[in-house]
Design a protein around this motif. Structure first.
Motif, PDB file in Angstrom:
ATOM      1  N   GLY A 186     -16.217   5.508  -4.709  1.00  0.00           N
ATOM      2  CA  GLY A 186     -16.942   5.974  -3.520  1.00  0.00           C
ATOM      3  C   GLY A 186     -16.971   4.968  -2.381  1.00  0.00           C
ATOM      4  N   LEU A 187     -16.130   3.919  -2.452  1.00  0.00           N
ATOM      5  CA  LEU A 187     -16.228   2.844  -1.453  1.00  0.00           C
ATOM      6  C   LEU A 187     -15.667   3.262  -0.091  1.00  0.00           C
ATOM      7  N   ALA A 188     -14.506   3.925  -0.103  1.00  0.00           N
ATOM      8  CA  ALA A 188     -13.934   4.385   1.176  1.00  0.00           C
ATOM      9  C   ALA A 188     -14.904   5.365   1.831  1.00  0.00           C
ATOM     10  N   SER A 189     -15.476   6.238   1.048  1.00  0.00           N
ATOM     11  CA  SER A 189     -16.429   7.222   1.599  1.00  0.00           C
ATOM     12  C   SER A 189     -17.619   6.496   2.230  1.00  0.00           C
ATOM     13  N   ILE A 198      -8.088   2.364   6.657  1.00  0.00           N
ATOM     14  CA  ILE A 198      -8.970   2.379   5.470  1.00  0.00           C
ATOM     15  C   ILE A 198      -8.154   1.860   4.286  1.00  0.00           C
ATOM     16  N   ARG A 199      -8.642   0.801   3.672  1.00  0.00           N
ATOM     17  CA  ARG A 199      -7.964   0.236   2.502  1.00  0.00           C
ATOM     18  C   ARG A 199      -9.020  -0.172   1.485  1.00  0.00           C
ATOM     19  N   ILE A 200      -8.818   0.242   0.248  1.00  0.00           N
ATOM     20  CA  ILE A 200      -9.694  -0.185  -0.840  1.00  0.00           C
ATOM     21  C   ILE A 200      -8.809  -0.856  -1.891  1.00  0.00           C
ATOM     22  N   ASN A 201      -9.269  -2.001  -2.387  1.00  0.00           N
ATOM     23  CA  ASN A 201      -8.533  -2.696  -3.450  1.00  0.00           C
ATOM     24  C   ASN A 201      -8.263  -1.699  -4.593  1.00  0.00           C
ATOM     25  N   THR A 207       0.832  -1.209   0.000  1.00  0.00           N
ATOM     26  CA  THR A 207       0.000   0.000   0.000  1.00  0.00           C
ATOM     27  C   THR A 207       0.865   1.258   0.000  1.00  0.00           C
ATOM     28  N   PHE A 208       1.894   1.248   0.840  1.00  0.00           N
ATOM     29  CA  PHE A 208       2.770   2.423   0.967  1.00  0.00           C
ATOM     30  C   PHE A 208       4.188   2.032   0.538  1.00  0.00           C
ATOM     31  N   SER A 209       5.065   3.052   0.418  1.00  0.00           N
ATOM     32  CA  SER A 209       6.440   2.777  -0.019  1.00  0.00           C
ATOM     33  C   SER A 209       7.123   1.773   0.917  1.00  0.00           C
ATOM     34  N   SER A 242      -1.823  12.180  -0.588  1.00  0.00           N
ATOM     35  CA  SER A 242      -2.756  13.185  -1.107  1.00  0.00           C
ATOM     36  C   SER A 242      -4.136  12.586  -1.403  1.00  0.00           C
ATOM     37  N   SER A 243      -4.199  11.322  -1.857  1.00  0.00           N
ATOM     38  CA  SER A 243      -5.522  10.777  -2.173  1.00  0.00           C
ATOM     39  C   SER A 243      -6.361  10.631  -0.906  1.00  0.00           C
ATOM     40  N   SER A 244      -5.713  10.203   0.171  1.00  0.00           N
ATOM     41  CA  SER A 244      -6.445  10.034   1.416  1.00  0.00           C
ATOM     42  C   SER A 244      -6.849  11.395   2.007  1.00  0.00           C
ATOM     43  N   LEU A 245      -5.946  12.372   1.890  1.00  0.00           N
ATOM     44  CA  LEU A 245      -6.274  13.721   2.386  1.00  0.00           C
ATOM     45  C   LEU A 245      -7.445  14.305   1.599  1.00  0.00           C
ATOM     46  N   GLU A 246      -7.430  14.066   0.292  1.00  0.00           N
ATOM     47  CA  GLU A 246      -8.538  14.550  -0.557  1.00  0.00           C
ATOM     48  C   GLU A 246      -9.850  13.901  -0.131  1.00  0.00           C
ATOM     49  N   MET A 247      -9.760  12.592   0.101  1.00  0.00           N
ATOM     50  CA  MET A 247     -10.965  11.868   0.521  1.00  0.00           C
ATOM     51  C   MET A 247     -11.506  12.450   1.835  1.00  0.00           C
ATOM     52  N   ALA A 248     -10.583  12.670   2.790  1.00  0.00           N
ATOM     53  CA  ALA A 248     -11.008  13.197   4.089  1.00  0.00           C
ATOM     54  C   ALA A 248     -11.619  14.597   3.941  1.00  0.00           C
ATOM     55  N   LEU A 291      -5.943   9.669  11.128  1.00  0.00           N
ATOM     56  CA  LEU A 291      -4.569  10.149  11.005  1.00  0.00           C
ATOM     57  C   LEU A 291      -4.093   9.893   9.586  1.00  0.00           C
ATOM     58  N   ILE A 292      -3.601  10.931   8.914  1.00  0.00           N
ATOM     59  CA  ILE A 292      -3.199  10.758   7.509  1.00  0.00           C
ATOM     60  C   ILE A 292      -1.816  11.363   7.264  1.00  0.00           C
ATOM     61  N   ASP A 293      -0.949  10.576   6.672  1.00  0.00           N
ATOM     62  CA  ASP A 293       0.389  11.027   6.251  1.00  0.00           C
ATOM     63  C   ASP A 293       0.218  12.281   5.381  1.00  0.00           C
TER      64      ASP A 293
HETATM   65  C1  LIG Z   1      -7.405   6.696   0.007  1.00  0.00           C
HETATM   66  C2  LIG Z   1      -8.346   5.586  -0.398  1.00  0.00           C
HETATM   67  C3  LIG Z   1      -8.820   4.861   0.873  1.00  0.00           C
HETATM   68  C4  LIG Z   1      -9.544   6.195  -1.122  1.00  0.00           C
HETATM   69  O1  LIG Z   1     -10.470   5.170  -1.428  1.00  0.00           O
HETATM   70  P1  LIG Z   1     -11.542   5.329  -2.599  1.00  0.00           P
HETATM   71  O2  LIG Z   1     -12.613   4.293  -2.383  1.00  0.00           O
HETATM   72  O3  LIG Z   1     -10.879   5.343  -3.899  1.00  0.00           O
HETATM   73  O4  LIG Z   1     -12.119   6.764  -2.263  1.00  0.00           O
HETATM   74  P2  LIG Z   1     -13.515   7.357  -2.731  1.00  0.00           P
HETATM   75  O5  LIG Z   1     -13.908   6.762  -4.046  1.00  0.00           O
HETATM   76  O6  LIG Z   1     -14.508   7.252  -1.624  1.00  0.00           O
HETATM   77  O7  LIG Z   1     -13.088   8.870  -2.975  1.00  0.00           O
HETATM   78  C5  LIG Z   1     -13.799   9.950  -2.472  1.00  0.00           C
HETATM   79  C6  LIG Z   1     -13.126  11.244  -2.913  1.00  0.00           C
HETATM   80  O8  LIG Z   1     -11.795  11.306  -2.391  1.00  0.00           O
HETATM   81  C7  LIG Z   1     -10.945  11.952  -3.335  1.00  0.00           C
HETATM   82  N1  LIG Z   1      -9.949  11.007  -3.839  1.00  0.00           N
HETATM   83  C8  LIG Z   1      -9.879   9.685  -3.611  1.00  0.00           C
HETATM   84  N2  LIG Z   1      -8.800   9.155  -4.223  1.00  0.00           N
HETATM   85  C9  LIG Z   1      -8.182  10.184  -4.856  1.00  0.00           C
HETATM   86  C10 LIG Z   1      -7.014  10.271  -5.638  1.00  0.00           C
HETATM   87  N3  LIG Z   1      -6.257   9.195  -5.926  1.00  0.00           N
HETATM   88  N4  LIG Z   1      -6.673  11.485  -6.121  1.00  0.00           N
HETATM   89  C11 LIG Z   1      -7.409  12.580  -5.839  1.00  0.00           C
HETATM   90  N5  LIG Z   1      -8.534  12.559  -5.090  1.00  0.00           N
HETATM   91  C12 LIG Z   1      -8.918  11.365  -4.602  1.00  0.00           C
HETATM   92  C13 LIG Z   1     -11.830  12.414  -4.456  1.00  0.00           C
HETATM   93  O9  LIG Z   1     -12.297  13.694  -4.118  1.00  0.00           O
HETATM   94  C14 LIG Z   1     -12.946  11.383  -4.387  1.00  0.00           C
HETATM   95  O10 LIG Z   1     -14.143  11.843  -4.963  1.00  0.00           O
HETATM   96  P3  LIG Z   1     -14.334  11.719  -6.566  1.00  0.00           P
HETATM   97  O11 LIG Z   1     -13.882  10.353  -6.983  1.00  0.00           O
HETATM   98  O12 LIG Z   1     -15.797  11.936  -6.727  1.00  0.00           O
HETATM   99  O13 LIG Z   1     -13.502  12.798  -7.170  1.00  0.00           O
HETATM  100  C15 LIG Z   1      -7.677   4.569  -1.375  1.00  0.00           C
HETATM  101  O14 LIG Z   1      -6.996   5.306  -2.377  1.00  0.00           O
HETATM  102  C16 LIG Z   1      -6.692   3.635  -0.709  1.00  0.00           C
HETATM  103  O15 LIG Z   1      -7.032   2.526  -0.273  1.00  0.00           O
HETATM  104  N6  LIG Z   1      -5.420   4.079  -0.615  1.00  0.00           N
HETATM  105  C17 LIG Z   1      -4.363   3.318  -0.009  1.00  0.00           C
HETATM  106  C18 LIG Z   1      -4.528   3.231   1.514  1.00  0.00           C
HETATM  107  C19 LIG Z   1      -4.663   4.572   2.173  1.00  0.00           C
HETATM  108  O16 LIG Z   1      -4.008   5.539   1.862  1.00  0.00           O
HETATM  109  N7  LIG Z   1      -5.545   4.569   3.188  1.00  0.00           N
HETATM  110  C20 LIG Z   1      -5.808   5.732   3.982  1.00  0.00           C
HETATM  111  C21 LIG Z   1      -4.851   5.782   5.102  1.00  0.00           C
HETATM  112  S1  LIG Z   1      -5.289   7.083   6.190  1.00  0.00           S
END
Ligand SMILES: CC(C)(COP(=O)(O)OP(=O)(O)OC[C@H]1O[C@@H](n2cnc3c(N)ncnc32)[C@H](O)[C@@H]1OP(=O)(O)O)[C@@H](O)C(=O)NCCC(=O)NCCS
Length: 262
Positions: free
Chosen positions: A80-83, A70-73, A24-26, A110-116, A104-106
């Motif tokens: 929208g699965l994590a959401s 939080i982990r999504i395949n 998942t991470f480096s 950036s993807s996780s921060l965006e989601m949050a 807590l987010i690194d």
């Molecule tokens: C972060 C993570 C959990 C997001 O899961 P996801 O199911 O893809 O997220 P969602 O589909 O619910 O995304 C919701 C919103 O978050 C933002 N987002 C999610 N992934 C993004 C990405 N890679 N880049 C930019 N924005 C992103 C978007 O705003 C997205 O809405 P949109 O798709 O309508 O634009 C997933 O990428 C993951 O498993 N990452 C690896 C593990 C991780 O980082 N976990 C979190 C640790 S705190």
């Protein structure tokens, strides 16, 4: 149409979930090490789309819910699965009349921060993760004590969860000699010591750094304490930047994200 379902995890989910929680991470991932603990703790949720495609774990305590892991395949990102998982946890928290949700987010994730952000979480605090090595040291000027009332401390870290530091936890930590204070010159430094519940021989330190001198006293004491007690790892979480000693290695900076559920 494929039905999406969220349910509590069970033993048979372990293998399909761990299959996509390896790189998942480096640095890899930690889910394989905590899976059994989290399953036993309960509130480990799986999101299913024919098969398990994501997880998250929640801890409901006092007036907050802690959301972790939080982990999504990767094949199912941006659906929208994590959401959905986070909303599920939040709705349970609301039923329990809990006011805040934390995660807590690194700062580089950036993807996780965006989601949050998308889910209305705001940066509450920024915390730095450092490591130090156990080492025999001498002559520490520290006390086991209580946190001075002038220090506004709301949380401490236990097994990588930021828990509310209320009067009850404070007294417990104090009685167990888990609060160490250096109050020699300048602003007081305080450290709260806890054992990791998931990793052997790992000490987790919540550090509130005052003056450099006081913090160095604490670090030196902790190194010695861990060498004597045969710890292998010392993980320090602190809001302050510690750049005045080489014995400490910066690992990651995290944003502690918070959302009001009211
Ligand atoms: C972060 C993570 C959990 C997001 O899961 P996801 O199911 O893809 O997220 P969602 O589909 O619910 O995304 C919701 C919103 O978050 C933002 N987002 C999610 N992934 C993004 C990405 N890679 N880049 C930019 N924005 C992103 C978007 O705003 C997205 O809405 P949109 O798709 O309508 O634009 C997933 O990428 C993951 O498993 N990452 C690896 C593990 C991780 O980082 N976990 C979190 C640790 S705190």
């Amino acid at each position: 149409m494929v039905t999406i379902m969220i349910r509590e995890a069970n033993n048979s989910d372990k293998s399909p979930i761990l299959n996509f929680c390896k790189n998942t991470f480096s640095w890899g991932d930690y889910i394989q090490y905590v899976w059994n603990y989290w399953l036993a703790e309960g509130n480990l949720f799986v999101i299913e789309k024919k098969q398990p495609v994501g997880i998250c774990h929640a801890i409901f305590s006092k007036n907050q819910v802690w959301v972790e892991g939080i982990r999504i395949n990767p094949d199912n990102h941006r659906q929208g699965l994590a959401s959905k998982l986070v909303h599920h946890v939040e709705s349970i928290a609301k039923e329990k009349q809990i006011s805040f949700s934390y995660m807590l987010i690194d700062i580089e994730n950036s993807s996780s921060l965006e989601m949050a952000k998308n889910l209305n979480y705001k940066i509450y605090e920024t915390w730095n993760f450092y490591s130090i090595l156990p080492q025999i040291t001498h002559g520490h000027n520290i006390e086991f004590g209580q946190i001075p009332h002038t220090k506004k401390i709301t949380h401490y870290v236990k097994s990588w969860r930021w828990l509310v530091l209320d009067e009850k936890s404070l007294i417990q930590l104090y009685k167990q000699n888990k609060i160490i204070v250096a109050n020699n010159s300048g602003d007081t430094s305080i450290a709260i010591l806890t054992d990791s519940e998931h990793f052997a021989n790992t000490l987790i330190v919540t550090l509130f750094s005052g003056s450099e001198k006081n913090t160095l006293e604490l670090i030196s004491y902790i190194q010695n304490y861990c060498a004597e007690k045969k710890y292998h790892k010392i993980q320090i979480l602190t809001r302050e930047k510690i750049s005045f000693t080489n014995s400490i290695e910066h690992k990651i900076t995290f944003n502690l994200m918070r959302k009001s559920l009211n």
